[in-house]
Motif scaffolding. Structure first.
Motif, mmCIF file in Angstrom:
data_model
loop_
_atom_site.group_PDB
_atom_site.id
_atom_site.type_symbol
_atom_site.label_atom_id
_atom_site.label_comp_id
_atom_site.label_asym_id
_atom_site.label_seq_id
_atom_site.Cartn_x
_atom_site.Cartn_y
_atom_site.Cartn_z
ATOM 1 N N ILE A 247 45.881 53.508 48.688
ATOM 2 C CA ILE A 247 45.666 51.993 48.791
ATOM 3 C C ILE A 247 44.904 51.236 48.933
ATOM 4 O O ILE A 247 45.105 50.125 48.028
ATOM 5 N N LEU A 248 43.668 51.820 49.481
ATOM 6 C CA LEU A 248 42.501 51.607 49.429
ATOM 7 C C LEU A 248 41.939 51.578 47.831
ATOM 8 O O LEU A 248 41.474 50.766 47.548
ATOM 9 N N ALA A 249 41.984 52.479 47.695
ATOM 10 C CA ALA A 249 41.599 52.998 45.761
ATOM 11 C C ALA A 249 42.530 51.237 45.128
ATOM 12 O O ALA A 249 41.365 50.807 44.620
ATOM 13 N N GLY A 250 43.777 51.356 45.645
ATOM 14 C CA GLY A 250 44.441 50.166 44.769
ATOM 15 C C GLY A 250 43.621 48.916 44.937
ATOM 16 O O GLY A 250 43.595 47.789 43.630
ATOM 17 N N LEU A 251 43.635 48.578 46.212
ATOM 18 C CA LEU A 251 43.339 47.243 46.818
ATOM 19 C C LEU A 251 41.575 46.920 45.719
ATOM 20 O O LEU A 251 41.409 45.597 45.337
ATOM 21 N N ARG A 252 40.854 47.611 46.050
ATOM 22 C CA ARG A 252 39.144 48.075 45.984
ATOM 23 C C ARG A 252 39.245 48.267 44.004
ATOM 24 O O ARG A 252 37.643 47.687 43.902
ATOM 25 N N ASN A 253 40.242 48.308 43.219
ATOM 26 C CA ASN A 253 39.873 48.639 42.111
ATOM 27 C C ASN A 253 40.874 48.397 41.387
ATOM 28 O O ASN A 253 41.796 48.467 40.444
ATOM 29 N N THR A 254 40.848 46.752 40.765
ATOM 30 C CA THR A 254 41.944 46.027 40.205
ATOM 31 C C THR A 254 40.651 45.029 38.868
ATOM 32 O O THR A 254 39.713 44.770 39.323
ATOM 33 N N GLY A 255 41.891 44.357 38.072
ATOM 34 C CA GLY A 255 40.638 43.605 36.649
ATOM 35 C C GLY A 255 39.889 44.114 36.114
ATOM 36 O O GLY A 255 39.602 44.482 35.098
ATOM 37 N N GLY A 256 40.613 45.429 35.451
ATOM 38 C CA GLY A 256 40.232 46.985 34.092
ATOM 39 C C GLY A 256 40.469 46.069 33.160
ATOM 40 O O GLY A 256 41.381 45.154 32.782
ATOM 41 N N MET A 257 40.889 46.898 31.936
ATOM 42 C CA MET A 257 41.086 46.852 31.061
ATOM 43 C C MET A 257 42.662 45.932 30.898
ATOM 44 O O MET A 257 43.430 46.854 31.118
ATOM 45 N N ASN A 258 42.624 45.259 30.317
ATOM 46 C CA ASN A 258 44.043 44.608 30.391
ATOM 47 C C ASN A 258 44.980 43.907 31.636
ATOM 48 O O ASN A 258 45.759 44.197 31.265
ATOM 49 N N GLY A 259 43.781 44.352 31.876
ATOM 50 C CA GLY A 259 44.035 43.931 33.699
ATOM 51 C C GLY A 259 45.136 44.828 34.577
ATOM 52 O O GLY A 259 45.068 44.742 36.306
#
Length: 635
Positions: A247-259
């Motif tokens: 969960i934390l990894a998903g919340l802290r790592n957004t907005g990469g390639m193609n969103g």
């Protein structure tokens, strides 16, 4: 028909004449041998060679960043998000680094401990299911198999995954079978181990455990006993352990390639698309089917020589469907058969590397150990088993003689050749499989390179010349335990020799010596400590350099493979340079020190021409700088 050794309860193992004839060493003696083998083969090899380029140092870099920053959620390599791996192996490495410092020993210690625990699990499981000798054989097999040794030379999570899944499966059996107060302990341990397996390798742990459990429960008609596993509270424990990091990894790592962010890259790209062979980017290969299956004879060597015995025992089980009153011994046999087959079939369909089926090794080795013990028990009455044991020893002896002869010829033919410390200069560099398979470099060996391998070749030749023959002679004298121990000792000497050979390959497989050259130049004040370090090409070519330097490096034309997705996040550091960037900054500003792998030497020579100064060269890899060295007196 189920043969007695497979069907009798373990409580009878000390009372039947058949079991007494195959009694193994006392528990203290067996554990002493297992620990000694681990110390000689695995612990002693923790100190050298240095971390290897590619996956080994890449993973160590991610753990180093964790240890330094305290960020236990987002893996980063060279400052770039590294989102394709689960976190637990890196947590263990980070702890090891904090205790022992940033070195090879600390990087590989968690994995070596994992091997020991896996062998001890095999011993404990085998002892309870089949008796002392099978337990002893299982522990020895696990420590002296070629694949277990080979695929723990680099830091990959397969041994930890094996440990956690098989512990969970063992606890499943104990939960279904146990009637004492320990049942809740085994149930909750099962769920905890499964959560740790998910944190080690991802959803594939659920596939292997869940698939094996479902097939087993259906086969044995034990679905009515599933409640013993404490499903509701067990799932809560599972999610309490496994969910927070995801969960934390998903919340802290957004907005990469193609969103896309962590959830897409980790779950969709790294799990489902990798299985289908459509992972992005495609930086992997797949073994042909015939190699995938046949190479397991190598990975489980020398014990794979006895695999026909396991097939015979399995054939004898074909008509025996276990019932609901199945005992622990028979349940173990069926569960390990199902689990091992599931892992092998899964990766025969999926994309794969040679080591992907590592989680099946212990299950297969346990089955081969019990098959060998059964054959030893019936050696004088079962003609089929005796013929296959003799055939195994004959094959082993022929292989040993052939190997000893080949190594002896190599030693003799290279007797007048000088010892060359940098063996990489003598290799062919054929690029088999474009080096995307872990064993590709094996095909680079040449005749002249043999001169650098005299010591390990001598040890291996001696072990193969005498060990197999001694083991066969002991078997013919009905000294079965001594014969099996002789095979194990032969394998031990060979694995020690293999490790010495790996150390000799270090200049080719690691760039640690080039990192040390930079440190030496800094200490001598010949280059400034604020010099910019550049790696040409993918960071995997020289990933040991940033680890041993302890600093972020620039990558020229290196926005690829494991660096690609992380580089698309807005806060990614500007470490990626193009050819134009290199040409524009070369010779200006802070000193540039450029690492160039062998594969890119021609490209860099065309790009920079004579406008570079060579600092060091090893195995075709080179360090260049953009200006003459400083004079210490000028500082």
């Amino acid at each position: 028909m189920i043969i007695p050794a497979l069907s009798e309860p373990s409580t009878a193992s000390t009372s039947s004449p058949q079991a007494r004839s195959s009694s193994g060493p006392r528990r203290s003696s067996a554990l002493s041998v297992i620990l000694s083998l681990w110390l000689v083969i695995f612990f002693a090899s923790l100190f050298a060679p240095p971390l290897l380029d590619d996956a080994d140092a890449t993973h160590a870099n991610a753990a180093r960043n964790m240890a330094l920053t305290g960020d236990l959620v987002t893996l980063k390599v060279n400052g770039i998000r590294y989102l394709e791996k689960a976190a637990l192996p890196y947590w263990l490495d980070a702890i090891s680094f904090r205790i022992f410092g940033f070195n090879t020993f600390a990087a590989h210690l968690p994995e070596a401990i994992g091997v020991l625990l896996l062998a001890l699990l095999g011993y404990h499981w085998g002892r309870r299911a089949y008796g002392d000798r099978t337990a002893f054989y299982t522990g020895v097999f696990a420590l002296t198999s070629a694949g277990v040794f080979l695929f723990t030379r680099i830091y990959i999570p397969e041994v930890l995954l094996s440990l956690f899944i098989l512990t969970a499966l063992y606890c499943l059996l104990r939960t279904l079978e146990e009637t004492s107060r320990q049942r809740p302990l085994y149930a909750y341990t099962m769920w905890a181990m499964l959560a740790l397996a998910v944190l080690t390798k991802g959803l594939v742990a659920l596939v292997f455990f869940g698939g094996a459990a479902i097939f087993y429960l259906t086969l044995t008609r034990q679905w009515r006993n599933v409640g013993r596993t404490r499903i509701a509270s067990g799932l809560l424990l599972f999610f309490a352990i496994a969910a927070p990091w995801h969960i934390l990894a998903g919340l802290r790592n957004t907005g990469g390639m193609n969103g896309h962010g962590f959830f897409w890259f980790y779950f969709v790209n790294e799990h489902f698309l990798r299985f289908l062979g459509k992972r992005y980017p495609k930086d992997y290969n797949k073994l042909p089917g015939y190699l995938f299956w046949s190479l397991h004879l190598v990975w489980l060597f020398p014990w794979s020589l006895f695999s026909p015995l396991a097939v015979i025992q399995g054939w004898r089980l074909r008509r025996s469907r276990p019932g609901t009153s199945i005992n622990f011994s028979t349940g173990t046999t069926w569960l390990l058969l199902i689990y091992g087959a599931l892992v092998l079939v899964f990766f025969s369909i999926s994309t794969n590397q040679e080591y992907y089926t590592f989680p099946a090794y212990l299950a297969i080795l346990i089955l081969m150990a019990v098959a060998l013990v059964c054959a030893e028990q019936s050696y004088d009455v079962d003609q089929t088993s005796r013929r296959w044991i003799i055939a195994a020893h004959a094959t082993y002896t022929v292989i040993g003689i052939a190997a000893a002869a080949a190594l002896g010829y190599g030693l003799w033919s290279s007797r007048n050749l000088p010892f060359v410390p940098d063996i990489g200069e003598l290799l062919a560099h054929r690029g088999v499989g474009d080096y995307t398979l872990s064993m590709s470099h094996f095909f680079d060996l040449t005749g002249p390179s043999f001169a650098a391998l005299r010591l390990p070749a001598t040890l291996a030749a001696l072990s193969f010349a005498f060990g197999p023959a001694i083991a066969w002679w002991l078997r013919s004298r009905r000294r079965h335990l001594a014969s099996t121990v002789a095979i194990a000792l032969t394998s031990t000497v060979f694995l020690v020799a293999a490790h010495i050979a790996l150390v000799r390959f270090a200049p080719m497989l690691s760039s640690a010596n080039l990192a040390q050259k930079i440190i030496q130049l800094e200490d001598q004040h010949l280059v400034s400590q604020d010099s910019e370090i550049l790696l040409y090409g993918d960071q995997a070519y020289g990933s040991s350099i940033p680890f041993y330097l302890g600093k972020i490096v620039y990558l020229v034309d290196g926005r690829s493979t494991s660096m690609l997705f992380g580089s698309t996040f807005p806060d990614a550091p500007p470490i990626f340079l193009t050819h134009d960037d290199l040409l524009r900054t070369w010779g200006t500003g802070p000193r540039k020190i450029l690492f160039v792998p062998l594969e890119k030497r021609d490209v860099v020579d065309r790009l920079l021409g004579d406008n570079k100064v060579l600092l060091a060269e090893t195995s075709g890899k080179a360090l260049f700088t953009d200006r003459p060295l400083d004079h210490p007196s000028s500082r």
